[in-house]
Every structure is written in structure tokens, then in C-alpha cells.
Design an enzyme around this catalytic site. Structure first.
Site, mmCIF file in Angstrom:
data_model
loop_
_atom_site.group_PDB
_atom_site.id
_atom_site.type_symbol
_atom_site.label_atom_id
_atom_site.label_comp_id
_atom_site.label_asym_id
_atom_site.label_seq_id
_atom_site.Cartn_x
_atom_site.Cartn_y
_atom_site.Cartn_z
ATOM 1 N N CYS A 75 0.841 -1.211 0.000
ATOM 2 C CA CYS A 75 0.000 0.000 0.000
ATOM 3 C C CYS A 75 0.875 1.260 0.000
ATOM 4 O O CYS A 75 1.866 1.352 0.716
ATOM 5 C CB CYS A 75 -0.909 -0.012 1.225
ATOM 6 S SG CYS A 75 -2.002 1.401 1.291
ATOM 7 N N CYS A 211 -18.750 2.839 8.497
ATOM 8 C CA CYS A 211 -18.018 2.144 9.554
ATOM 9 C C CYS A 211 -16.755 2.960 9.763
ATOM 10 O O CYS A 211 -15.923 3.062 8.848
ATOM 11 C CB CYS A 211 -17.693 0.716 9.113
ATOM 12 S SG CYS A 211 -16.654 -0.155 10.311
HETATM 13 S S1 SF4 Z 1 -3.866 1.044 7.068
HETATM 14 FE FE1 SF4 Z 1 -4.772 0.788 5.037
HETATM 15 S S2 SF4 Z 1 -4.268 2.689 4.000
HETATM 16 FE FE2 SF4 Z 1 -2.861 2.566 5.745
HETATM 17 S S3 SF4 Z 1 -1.015 1.561 4.941
HETATM 18 FE FE3 SF4 Z 1 -2.340 -0.034 5.796
HETATM 19 S S4 SF4 Z 1 -3.517 -0.791 4.059
HETATM 20 FE FE4 SF4 Z 1 -2.684 1.189 3.463
#
Ligand code: SF4
Length: 337
Positions: A75, A211
Site C-alpha cells: 500500500c 463504519c
Molecule cells: S492502514 Fe490501510 S491505507 Fe494505511 S497503509 Fe495499511 S492498508 Fe494502506
């Protein structure tokens, strides 16, 4: 006792049935009022939360939700707690994105294990159009056809994506605020608090339920915890679902060395969320495994009315299904959506 506490306490104490909940449902909480609730003697806080919860959830039903990571790791966001971020050495990238049928198989298994809600996660900054989004829509339709509530968490989204998800029957979209506006940039720098609020507004406009919750144990103060709850409680309407997480400090993330959250701190957050948002489902989420059985029961007593159940909670493990069943039976609560 500050007058704000007296006001909140007296409001809670007159609640004896669902109709009266409307009278204590507010969207104008000040941070000091919330902090006074959060910091009051634990027994008083639990007593108030119980009053509200008994009126909101007669018979005490707990919803079981199952969570599946459809796209794991890699991500672009830099959330300091998350092992799925490219920015953290813990990044768990490498698992291929799951396809529609295996996801629906897991949803069927979750239903068989007693889940009422099936939550699907994509480690994305924002929803990607094209084949991945079409697959997401098919998953949502498939989960709904099983008679389960469907929830998606996949980062930011556009108006048209929100509308298409609503058309597919999506029950809820998860997008957490994580922490207070003031503490936020110590946790995430790649997406602003305002962008999060805009995503929530977009979801709300589409008719999908919200949510939205946060995480404690990330080095925040009590004022920050009250600040997070203030933003949530002053949304109008309140989020239908409020996950309360305790940090699971994962090696390779910037928060890896933070100590575990005192379970009673989690109990306080749950109880305060219950008082502030009487009708919301307050979900005991990540970090539950670190809690003993008694602490989990105390969280239920404080007003939690959903747990994540079976399977894995994104990338952190979750107690086994049998242990959860035994826990709920020991607490004497009813399982039900
Ligand atoms: S919490 Fe969600 S948005 Fe943040 S790094 Fe992890 S997967 Fe990505």
C-alpha cells in the site's frame, strides 16, 4: 465534578427505553465533555454506558463479523501502525489479490461459522477502476446474495464508485479516522484528515452506511482519544459502526516498540463510544487477541456489541472460532445480527 460530566451523567441515567435514546443523542459534544466522561471513575463510566446500552440493545445481541484481506500489502500510504505499507519494512506484499470465487467461498464459510457481516479489505490508497473494481462489485453482490451484510475497506473513493457500490448492495464502507486531528500527522503523512472526512461524506451521500473508528495505543494522549471520539460523535448522523482498535505493534513498523495498551483503557474507549453514539455498533476489533477473557467480557459489559470472528483480522491473527463462541456463552450474550 465538572458540570459537563454531570450533564452527560444525568442524560445517561434517565435512559430506560429505545425511544428515550433520541433525547440523549447529540452531535455537539465538546472535547472537554468527552474527556470528562473518558476519565471519570471506571465504575461510574461503566454504569452510564450500561444504562445506554441496555436501552439501545435490549437482550444484548452481539454481531459476529468476519474479515478477509482480498488485496494484502504494497500500500502506498504510510500509516505508521500498518504492516501493509510500502513505507514500512514489515510490508507483507507478495500475496496475490484474491479472485471472486475464493472470496465468496470464504464468505460462505464465515456464514456457516455464524458470521452476520463479511468485511473485505484492499490495501489501497484509493479504489482502482477497471477489472479490480468490477471484481469488488461482484464480491459485494455475492456476499449480499448469501444474506450477509457486506463491508468494504479500500481507501478513498470517487462519487461514482460509491454509487456503484451502493447499487451493488454494499451495506457499509469502512474508513477509519484512526486518531485525533492533532495526533494524525504523527501517524500518517500521505493522506490528510480532511481527505478522510471527505471520503466519509461521499460514502454517506451514496446511502451506504459508515463504519469508522480508530486505534488507541499509538502514543496519543487522553485529549487525543477524546478528540477522535468528538469527531465521530459530532458526525450527523453518527457512524452506524464504530470499530475500536488497540494497536498491535508489528515488527518493522515505526510503532513496533510501543507497549501494549492497558485493557482498561480499551474498556474506557468502548464505554465512552457507547454513551456518545448510543445506536452505533461498537466493534471490538484489532488487539482483541491481546486481551484476556475477562477483559473482553468487560468490553462487552462496557457496550461493545460486535466482535470480529474467526478467520484472520487482516494480517493479525484472531482468536479461534470455538474460543469466541465459548467466550460469548460465558458472557451470556446472544449472538445475532
Ligand atoms: S492502514 Fe490501510 S491505507 Fe494505511 S497503509 Fe495499511 S492498508 Fe494502506
Amino acid at each position: 465534578m465538572p458540570c459537563s460530566t454531570t450533564r452527560a451523567a444525568s442524560a445517561a441515567l434517565v435512559v430506560s427505553n429505545p425511544a428515550e435514546l433520541a433525547l440523549i443523542t447529540r452531535h455537539d459534544w465538546s472535547r472537554s465533555e468527552i474527556q470528562a466522561l473518558l476519565e471519570q471513575p471506571l465504575m461510574e463510566l461503566l454504569w452510564q454506558a450500561q444504562q445506554v446500552h441496555r436501552a439501545a440493545n435490549p437482550g444484548y445481541h452481539v454481531q459476529l463479523a468476519s474479515l478477509l484481506s482480498v488485496k494484502t500489502g504494497g500500500c502506498e500510504e504510510d500509516c505508521a501502525y500498518c504492516p501493509q505499507s510500502l513505507h514500512n519494512s514489515s510490508d507483507v506484499a507478495g500475496r496475490p489479490e484474491l479472485e471472486v470465487e475464493p472470496v465468496l467461498e470464504r464468505a460462505r464459510a464465515a456464514k456457516q461459522a455464524g458470521a452476520h457481516r463479511f468485511c473485505m479489505g484492499w490495501a489501497w490508497r484509493e479504489i482502482r477502476d477497471g477489472a479490480p473494481f468490477e471484481a469488488m462489485l461482484q464480491m459485494v453482490r455475492g456476499v449480499r446474495e448469501l444474506g450477509l451484510e457486506a463491508c468494504v475497506t479500500a481507501g478513498m473513493l470517487s462519487d461514482s464508485q460509491a454509487e456503484r457500490l451502493a447499487e451493488a448492495g454494499l451495506t457499509a464502507y469502512n474508513h477509519n479516522l484512526d486518531t485525533s486531528p492533532e495526533h494524525y500527522d504523527r501517524i500518517i503523512t500521505t493522506r490528510t484528515y480532511q481527505e478522510r472526512l471527505e471520503t466519509l461524506a461521499r460514502v454517506r451521500r451514496s446511502g451506504i452506511t459508515l463504519c469508522c473508528g480508530g486505534i488507541i495505543g499509538m502514543g496519543e494522549t487522553d485529549a487525543d482519544r477524546a478528540g477522535l471520539l468528538q469527531v465521530l460523535a459530532n458526525l450527523d448522523p453518527h457512524p452506524e459502526s464504530v470499530p475500536i482498535n488497540a494497536l498491535v505493534a508489528v515488527e518493522g513498523t515505526p510503532l513496533e516498540d510501543l507497549p501494549p495498551v492497558d485493557p482498561l483503557e480499551l474498556v474506557r474507549m468502548v464505554a465512552t463510544a457507547r454513551i456518545l453514539m448510543p445506536q452505533a455498533r461498537v466493534r471490538l476489533s484489532a488487539g482483541r487477541e491481546q486481551l484476556g477473557r475477562e477483559s473482553q467480557i468487560l468490553c462487552l459489559l462496557a457496550g461493545a456489541d460486535s466482535i470480529f470472528y474467526g478467520d484472520t483480522l487482516l494480517t493479525t491473527s484472531n482468536p479461534a472460532v470455538d474460543a469466541d463462541r465459548e467466550l460469548l456463552a460465558a458472557a451470556g450474550v446472544q449472538v445475532g445480527g
